[in-house]
Enzyme design. Structure first.
Site, PDB file in Angstrom:
ATOM      1  N   ASP A  41      57.717 -28.006  38.129  1.00 61.48           N
ATOM      2  CA  ASP A  41      57.756 -27.355  37.040  1.00 61.48           C
ATOM      3  C   ASP A  41      56.303 -27.426  36.284  1.00 61.48           C
ATOM      4  OD1 ASP A  41      58.605 -25.749  34.628  1.00 61.48           O
ATOM      5  OD2 ASP A  41      59.064 -27.527  33.565  1.00 61.48           O
ATOM      6  N   SER A  42      56.035 -26.768  35.106  1.00 66.28           N
ATOM      7  CA  SER A  42      54.807 -27.027  34.338  1.00 66.28           C
ATOM      8  C   SER A  42      55.134 -28.209  33.490  1.00 66.28           C
ATOM      9  CB  SER A  42      54.892 -25.657  33.714  1.00 66.28           C
ATOM     10  OG  SER A  42      55.927 -25.541  32.908  1.00 66.28           O
TER      11      SER A  42
ATOM     12  N   TYR B 247      52.734 -23.030  31.357  1.00 68.51           N
ATOM     13  CA  TYR B 247      52.454 -21.670  32.217  1.00 68.51           C
ATOM     14  C   TYR B 247      52.366 -20.459  31.217  1.00 68.51           C
ATOM     15  CZ  TYR B 247      52.409 -24.442  36.445  1.00 68.51           C
ATOM     16  OH  TYR B 247      52.173 -25.190  37.790  1.00 68.51           O
ATOM     17  N   GLY B 248      53.386 -20.509  30.162  1.00 71.96           N
ATOM     18  CA  GLY B 248      53.712 -19.056  29.644  1.00 71.96           C
ATOM     19  C   GLY B 248      52.464 -18.429  28.947  1.00 71.96           C
TER      20      GLY B 248
ATOM     21  N   CYS C 248      64.230 -20.265  30.584  1.00 67.14           N
ATOM     22  CA  CYS C 248      63.350 -21.246  30.587  1.00 67.14           C
ATOM     23  C   CYS C 248      63.875 -22.584  30.684  1.00 67.14           C
ATOM     24  CB  CYS C 248      62.268 -21.250  29.151  1.00 67.14           C
ATOM     25  SG  CYS C 248      60.945 -22.523  29.263  1.00 67.14           S
ATOM     26  N   THR C 249      63.539 -23.268  31.619  1.00 63.32           N
ATOM     27  CA  THR C 249      64.210 -24.520  32.091  1.00 63.32           C
ATOM     28  C   THR C 249      63.931 -25.666  30.865  1.00 63.32           C
ATOM     29  OG1 THR C 249      62.174 -25.159  33.537  1.00 63.32           O
ATOM     30  CG2 THR C 249      64.055 -24.230  34.394  1.00 63.32           C
ATOM     31  N   HIS C 250      63.041 -25.278  30.165  1.00 61.10           N
ATOM     32  CA  HIS C 250      62.759 -26.392  29.066  1.00 61.10           C
ATOM     33  C   HIS C 250      63.883 -26.517  27.799  1.00 61.10           C
ATOM     34  CE1 HIS C 250      58.623 -27.097  30.293  1.00 61.10           C
ATOM     35  NE2 HIS C 250      58.737 -28.009  29.375  1.00 61.10           N
TER      36      HIS C 250
ATOM     37  N   CYS D  46      61.044 -23.395  37.461  1.00 64.17           N
ATOM     38  CA  CYS D  46      60.374 -22.849  36.335  1.00 64.17           C
ATOM     39  C   CYS D  46      60.293 -21.328  36.463  1.00 64.17           C
ATOM     40  CB  CYS D  46      58.943 -23.127  36.709  1.00 64.17           C
ATOM     41  SG  CYS D  46      57.779 -22.294  35.280  1.00 64.17           S
ATOM     42  N   ASN D  47      61.075 -20.702  35.300  1.00 63.20           N
ATOM     43  CA  ASN D  47      61.078 -19.250  35.354  1.00 63.20           C
ATOM     44  C   ASN D  47      59.906 -18.357  35.344  1.00 63.20           C
ATOM     45  OD1 ASN D  47      64.193 -18.303  34.725  1.00 63.20           O
ATOM     46  ND2 ASN D  47      63.539 -20.436  34.054  1.00 63.20           N
ATOM     47  N   THR D  48      58.867 -19.097  34.470  1.00 66.06           N
ATOM     48  CA  THR D  48      57.558 -18.507  34.486  1.00 66.06           C
ATOM     49  C   THR D  48      56.892 -18.291  35.585  1.00 66.06           C
ATOM     50  OG1 THR D  48      57.492 -19.399  32.141  1.00 66.06           O
ATOM     51  CG2 THR D  48      55.495 -18.427  33.103  1.00 66.06           C
TER      52      THR D  48
HETATM   53  N1  DGL Z   1      59.838 -24.335  32.104  1.00 66.05           N
HETATM   54  C1  DGL Z   1      59.103 -23.407  32.172  1.00 66.05           C
HETATM   55  C2  DGL Z   1      60.016 -21.846  32.673  1.00 66.05           C
HETATM   56  O1  DGL Z   1      61.039 -22.268  33.125  1.00 66.05           O
HETATM   57  C3  DGL Z   1      58.128 -22.651  31.204  1.00 66.05           C
HETATM   58  C4  DGL Z   1      57.272 -23.748  30.395  1.00 66.05           C
HETATM   59  C5  DGL Z   1      55.828 -23.218  30.386  1.00 66.05           C
HETATM   60  O2  DGL Z   1      55.314 -22.241  29.617  1.00 66.05           O
HETATM   61  O3  DGL Z   1      55.084 -23.722  31.115  1.00 66.05           O
HETATM   62  O4  DGL Z   1      59.604 -20.909  32.236  1.00 66.05           O
END
Ligand code: DGL
Length: 265
Positions: free
Chosen positions: A11-12, A43-44, A192-194, A75-77
């Site tokens: 992930d990021s 990453y967003g 978003c996994t966060h 990570c979805n992004t």
């Molecule tokens: N955890 C990341 C996701 O699922 C995004 C967080 C980021 O912006 O890096 O999209």
């Protein structure tokens, strides 16, 4: 005795830990390598081309270094962009994390669903296509949050995060006049996994009760399916936690529960 599999979770930042937690439950025999690309977080805030150019070679280096049996892009992004590139480039199974729009729309009673993700994820063609294919007549509101992933990182790292700051990111998800409105949003996709890191606070700060859809258990089931039956050997090498910034990690006590109690090296 068969060798336990190595699963690399990427992930990021720390959000992928919410996916790792479920995979550890499903495959406690495995060896886990968790990689947070914190040198490039969030990453967003990067363009699509930048993310592809960053993630594809980096995952290649990680495969070279750790020889995983399977890689999870938690990570979805990133997943909404890089999965086909990764599958074309490297001959091993990849599992991605993409917005759980289909199950959310299938279960919404009011037929109004919000998708809460990074600004990148909600802009993606991939996400728009999931909506056109799977909205099943639901009204879907896309909510791109600029700050929630960073707030989740801060909270997990023990910093104070104000309720007002979380509530402000959340507010656009709630369409309708209140709990009595039959056309109100009743389901929010955590895209978003966060965000599951903040789930208790999201529940408390929500203007009315909704179902929060976290795809992590489904991802863990997919990983378990792809790896096949559990062998006889269990991992003894523990787990590894890697930050691409190479910062030493001071988070071990907070991280251990995500690794099923193992202390990541
Ligand atoms: N955890 C990341 C996701 O699922 C995004 C967080 C980021 O912006 O890096 O999209």
């Amino acid at each position: 005795m068969s060798t336990p599999p190595t699963i690399l979770v990427f992930d990021s930042g720390l959000g992928g830990l919410t996916v790792l937690r479920e995979i550890v439950r499903a495959r406690s025999d495995a060896h886990f390598v968790y990689v947070a690309d914190d040198a490039y977080f969030p990453y967003g805030h990067h363009t699509e081309d930048e993310i592809i150019a960053r993630v594809v070679p980096l995952v290649g280096e990680l495969i070279e270094a750790h020889a995983p049996d399977l890689v999870v892009i938690a990570c979805n992004t990133a997943s909404t962009l890089v999965m086909s590139h990764l599958r074309d480039a490297y001959p091993l199974p990849f599992v991605g994390t993409v917005p759980a729009i289909k199950p959310a729309c299938a279960s919404s009673k009011t037929r109004r669903v919000s998708v809460l993700g990074t600004r990148g994820t909600v802009k993606r063609e991939y996400t728009r296509k999931l909506i056109s294919d799977f909205a099943q007549g639901c009204e879907v509101t896309l909510v791109g949050s600029g700050e929630l992933a960073s707030l989740a990182e801060a909270a997990l790292s023990g910093q104070t995060v104000r309720d007002e700051d979380i509530a402000a990111e959340l507010a656009p998800c709630f369409v309708g006049t209140g709990a009595g409105d039959p056309a109100r949003t009743d389901t929010v996709v955590l895209a978003c996994t966060h965000y599951p890191l903040l789930l208790e606070r999201l529940r408390r700060l929500a203007p009315w009760a909704v179902d929060w859809i976290d795809p992590a258990p489904a991802i863990a089931r997919r990983v378990a399916y792809l790896l096949g039956p559990v062998g006889t050997a269990s991992d003894t090498a523990g787990a590894e936690m890697i930050f691409t910034s190479k910062r030493p990690h001071t988070l071990s006590a907070a991280l251990t529960p995500f690794f099923g109690g193992r202390v990541p090296a």
